[in-house]
Design a protein around this motif. Structure first.
Motif, PDB file in Angstrom:
ATOM      1  N   GLN A  15       0.758  -1.015   0.067  1.00  0.00           N
ATOM      2  CA  GLN A  15       0.022  -0.070   0.225  1.00  0.00           C
ATOM      3  C   GLN A  15       0.937   1.292  -0.088  1.00  0.00           C
ATOM      4  O   GLN A  15       0.716   2.317  -0.901  1.00  0.00           O
ATOM      5  CB  GLN A  15      -0.823   0.049   1.337  1.00  0.00           C
ATOM      6  N   GLU A  16       1.937   1.358   0.774  1.00  0.00           N
ATOM      7  CA  GLU A  16       3.072   2.383   0.442  1.00  0.00           C
ATOM      8  C   GLU A  16       3.630   2.538  -0.613  1.00  0.00           C
ATOM      9  O   GLU A  16       3.608   3.521  -1.129  1.00  0.00           O
ATOM     10  CB  GLU A  16       3.957   2.225   2.052  1.00  0.00           C
ATOM     11  N   VAL A  17       4.206   1.508  -1.121  1.00  0.00           N
ATOM     12  CA  VAL A  17       5.017   1.426  -2.387  1.00  0.00           C
ATOM     13  C   VAL A  17       3.940   2.098  -3.449  1.00  0.00           C
ATOM     14  O   VAL A  17       4.582   2.984  -4.444  1.00  0.00           O
ATOM     15  CB  VAL A  17       5.534   0.192  -2.762  1.00  0.00           C
ATOM     16  N   PHE A  18       2.680   1.382  -3.584  1.00  0.00           N
ATOM     17  CA  PHE A  18       1.987   1.933  -4.534  1.00  0.00           C
ATOM     18  C   PHE A  18       0.960   3.035  -4.225  1.00  0.00           C
ATOM     19  O   PHE A  18       0.114   3.498  -5.102  1.00  0.00           O
ATOM     20  CB  PHE A  18       1.072   0.840  -4.945  1.00  0.00           C
ATOM     21  N   ASP A  19       1.272   3.712  -3.037  1.00  0.00           N
ATOM     22  CA  ASP A  19       0.525   4.862  -2.628  1.00  0.00           C
ATOM     23  C   ASP A  19      -0.932   4.566  -3.087  1.00  0.00           C
ATOM     24  O   ASP A  19      -1.891   5.232  -3.438  1.00  0.00           O
ATOM     25  CB  ASP A  19       0.864   6.004  -3.273  1.00  0.00           C
ATOM     26  N   ASN A  20      -1.465   3.551  -2.317  1.00  0.00           N
ATOM     27  CA  ASN A  20      -3.018   2.947  -2.537  1.00  0.00           C
ATOM     28  C   ASN A  20      -3.387   2.161  -1.522  1.00  0.00           C
ATOM     29  O   ASN A  20      -3.025   1.044  -1.504  1.00  0.00           O
ATOM     30  CB  ASN A  20      -3.250   2.345  -4.087  1.00  0.00           C
ATOM     31  N   GLU A  21      -4.079   2.615  -0.513  1.00  0.00           N
ATOM     32  CA  GLU A  21      -4.590   2.135   0.612  1.00  0.00           C
ATOM     33  C   GLU A  21      -5.460   0.818   0.359  1.00  0.00           C
ATOM     34  O   GLU A  21      -6.041   0.168   1.050  1.00  0.00           O
ATOM     35  CB  GLU A  21      -5.035   2.875   1.643  1.00  0.00           C
ATOM     36  N   ASP A  22      -6.040   1.010  -1.242  1.00  0.00           N
ATOM     37  CA  ASP A  22      -7.039  -0.122  -1.389  1.00  0.00           C
ATOM     38  C   ASP A  22      -6.615  -1.482  -1.900  1.00  0.00           C
ATOM     39  O   ASP A  22      -7.655  -2.535  -2.135  1.00  0.00           O
ATOM     40  CB  ASP A  22      -8.324   0.652  -2.401  1.00  0.00           C
ATOM     41  N   ILE A  23      -5.315  -1.292  -1.939  1.00  0.00           N
ATOM     42  CA  ILE A  23      -4.701  -2.706  -2.395  1.00  0.00           C
ATOM     43  C   ILE A  23      -5.248  -3.996  -1.402  1.00  0.00           C
ATOM     44  O   ILE A  23      -4.797  -3.601  -0.212  1.00  0.00           O
ATOM     45  CB  ILE A  23      -3.482  -2.637  -2.825  1.00  0.00           C
ATOM     46  N   VAL A  24      -5.583  -5.057  -1.912  1.00  0.00           N
ATOM     47  CA  VAL A  24      -5.975  -6.277  -1.022  1.00  0.00           C
ATOM     48  C   VAL A  24      -5.051  -7.376  -1.608  1.00  0.00           C
ATOM     49  O   VAL A  24      -5.243  -7.693  -2.820  1.00  0.00           O
ATOM     50  CB  VAL A  24      -7.434  -6.485  -1.057  1.00  0.00           C
ATOM     51  N   LEU A  25      -4.295  -7.904  -0.980  1.00  0.00           N
ATOM     52  CA  LEU A  25      -3.492  -8.938  -1.381  1.00  0.00           C
ATOM     53  C   LEU A  25      -4.242 -10.640  -1.070  1.00  0.00           C
ATOM     54  O   LEU A  25      -4.570 -10.649  -0.044  1.00  0.00           O
ATOM     55  CB  LEU A  25      -2.239  -9.155  -0.928  1.00  0.00           C
ATOM     56  N   THR A  26      -3.661 -11.288  -2.217  1.00  0.00           N
ATOM     57  CA  THR A  26      -4.133 -12.675  -1.980  1.00  0.00           C
ATOM     58  C   THR A  26      -2.789 -13.591  -2.186  1.00  0.00           C
ATOM     59  O   THR A  26      -1.942 -12.941  -2.841  1.00  0.00           O
ATOM     60  CB  THR A  26      -5.368 -13.167  -2.765  1.00  0.00           C
ATOM     61  N   PRO A  27      -2.706 -14.836  -1.768  1.00  0.00           N
ATOM     62  CA  PRO A  27      -1.577 -15.487  -2.073  1.00  0.00           C
ATOM     63  C   PRO A  27      -1.397 -15.718  -3.603  1.00  0.00           C
ATOM     64  O   PRO A  27      -0.349 -15.788  -4.096  1.00  0.00           O
ATOM     65  CB  PRO A  27      -2.036 -17.017  -1.263  1.00  0.00           C
ATOM     66  N   GLU A  28      -2.428 -15.445  -4.394  1.00  0.00           N
ATOM     67  CA  GLU A  28      -2.279 -15.643  -5.872  1.00  0.00           C
ATOM     68  C   GLU A  28      -2.012 -14.206  -6.545  1.00  0.00           C
ATOM     69  O   GLU A  28      -2.060 -14.597  -7.798  1.00  0.00           O
ATOM     70  CB  GLU A  28      -3.643 -16.326  -6.463  1.00  0.00           C
ATOM     71  N   THR A  29      -1.809 -13.298  -5.823  1.00  0.00           N
ATOM     72  CA  THR A  29      -1.664 -11.836  -6.450  1.00  0.00           C
ATOM     73  C   THR A  29      -0.313 -11.753  -7.182  1.00  0.00           C
ATOM     74  O   THR A  29       0.603 -12.315  -6.599  1.00  0.00           O
ATOM     75  CB  THR A  29      -1.679 -10.897  -5.423  1.00  0.00           C
ATOM     76  N   THR A  30      -0.551 -11.365  -8.371  1.00  0.00           N
ATOM     77  CA  THR A  30       0.819 -11.253  -9.272  1.00  0.00           C
ATOM     78  C   THR A  30       0.999  -9.824  -9.527  1.00  0.00           C
ATOM     79  O   THR A  30      -0.082  -9.108  -9.623  1.00  0.00           O
ATOM     80  CB  THR A  30       0.890 -12.119 -10.331  1.00  0.00           C
ATOM     81  N   ALA A  31       1.986  -9.467 -10.438  1.00  0.00           N
ATOM     82  CA  ALA A  31       2.309  -8.180 -11.065  1.00  0.00           C
ATOM     83  C   ALA A  31       1.148  -7.817 -11.912  1.00  0.00           C
ATOM     84  O   ALA A  31       0.785  -6.634 -12.205  1.00  0.00           O
ATOM     85  CB  ALA A  31       3.499  -8.099 -11.619  1.00  0.00           C
ATOM     86  N   GLU A  32       0.533  -9.074 -12.559  1.00  0.00           N
ATOM     87  CA  GLU A  32      -0.602  -8.888 -13.600  1.00  0.00           C
ATOM     88  C   GLU A  32      -1.561  -8.279 -12.921  1.00  0.00           C
ATOM     89  O   GLU A  32      -2.692  -7.724 -13.697  1.00  0.00           O
ATOM     90  CB  GLU A  32      -0.692  -9.999 -14.407  1.00  0.00           C
ATOM     91  N   ASP A  33      -2.109  -8.402 -11.719  1.00  0.00           N
ATOM     92  CA  ASP A  33      -2.976  -7.843 -10.926  1.00  0.00           C
ATOM     93  C   ASP A  33      -3.119  -6.370 -10.226  1.00  0.00           C
ATOM     94  O   ASP A  33      -4.237  -5.902 -10.178  1.00  0.00           O
ATOM     95  CB  ASP A  33      -3.527  -8.877  -9.662  1.00  0.00           C
ATOM     96  N   ILE A  34      -1.977  -5.945 -10.593  1.00  0.00           N
ATOM     97  CA  ILE A  34      -1.723  -4.491  -9.895  1.00  0.00           C
ATOM     98  C   ILE A  34      -1.227  -3.440 -11.245  1.00  0.00           C
ATOM     99  O   ILE A  34       0.127  -3.842 -11.512  1.00  0.00           O
ATOM    100  CB  ILE A  34      -0.953  -4.462  -8.633  1.00  0.00           C
ATOM    101  N   GLU A  35      -1.753  -2.968 -11.766  1.00  0.00           N
ATOM    102  CA  GLU A  35      -1.440  -2.078 -13.049  1.00  0.00           C
ATOM    103  C   GLU A  35      -0.315  -1.539 -13.111  1.00  0.00           C
ATOM    104  O   GLU A  35       0.442  -1.335 -14.020  1.00  0.00           O
ATOM    105  CB  GLU A  35      -2.671  -1.225 -13.438  1.00  0.00           C
ATOM    106  N   GLU A  36       0.109  -0.820 -11.766  1.00  0.00           N
ATOM    107  CA  GLU A  36       1.338  -0.059 -11.579  1.00  0.00           C
ATOM    108  C   GLU A  36       2.675  -0.860 -11.312  1.00  0.00           C
ATOM    109  O   GLU A  36       3.602  -0.304 -11.181  1.00  0.00           O
ATOM    110  CB  GLU A  36       1.214   1.141 -10.821  1.00  0.00           C
ATOM    111  N   TRP A  37       2.174  -2.260 -11.180  1.00  0.00           N
ATOM    112  CA  TRP A  37       3.514  -3.233 -10.857  1.00  0.00           C
ATOM    113  C   TRP A  37       4.440  -3.569 -11.947  1.00  0.00           C
ATOM    114  O   TRP A  37       4.073  -4.281 -12.755  1.00  0.00           O
ATOM    115  CB  TRP A  37       2.745  -4.480 -10.118  1.00  0.00           C
TER     116      TRP A  37
END
Length: 82
Positions: A15-37
């Motif tokens: 949340q800090e790196v992406f400056d987005n408190e709405d990010i919710v992570l799951t074990p399956e989360t990858t860079a493809e799931d977060i646009e700015e990653w």
């Protein structure tokens, strides 16, 4: 440190790196799931994770084997359990 505490700390770093408190992570989360990653953000994330978990240092091989956030949390868990 419990796995839940690791997840909470990792989530806070994302949340800090992406400056987005709405990010919710799951074990399956990858860079493809977060646009700015992208590759630069990936480096920033790894540095921030290493700082958040005292003494943690990822090798190039470890980073190459991380396929998703679940793998990242498992790697951190192995480090804090040692």
């Amino acid at each position: 440190m419990t796995e839940e505490e690791i997840w909470n700390r990792v989530s806070a770093v994302f949340q800090e790196v992406f400056d987005n408190e709405d990010i919710v992570l799951t074990p399956e989360t990858t860079a493809e799931d977060i646009e700015e990653w992208d590759s630069l953000t990936n480096i920033q994330l790894l540095i921030a994770i290493e700082r958040a978990f005292s003494g943690l240092k990822f090798s190039t091989g470890q980073v190459a084997n991380l396929k998703n956030v679940g793998d990242l949390v498992a790697a951190i868990d192995r480090h804090v359990s040692d």
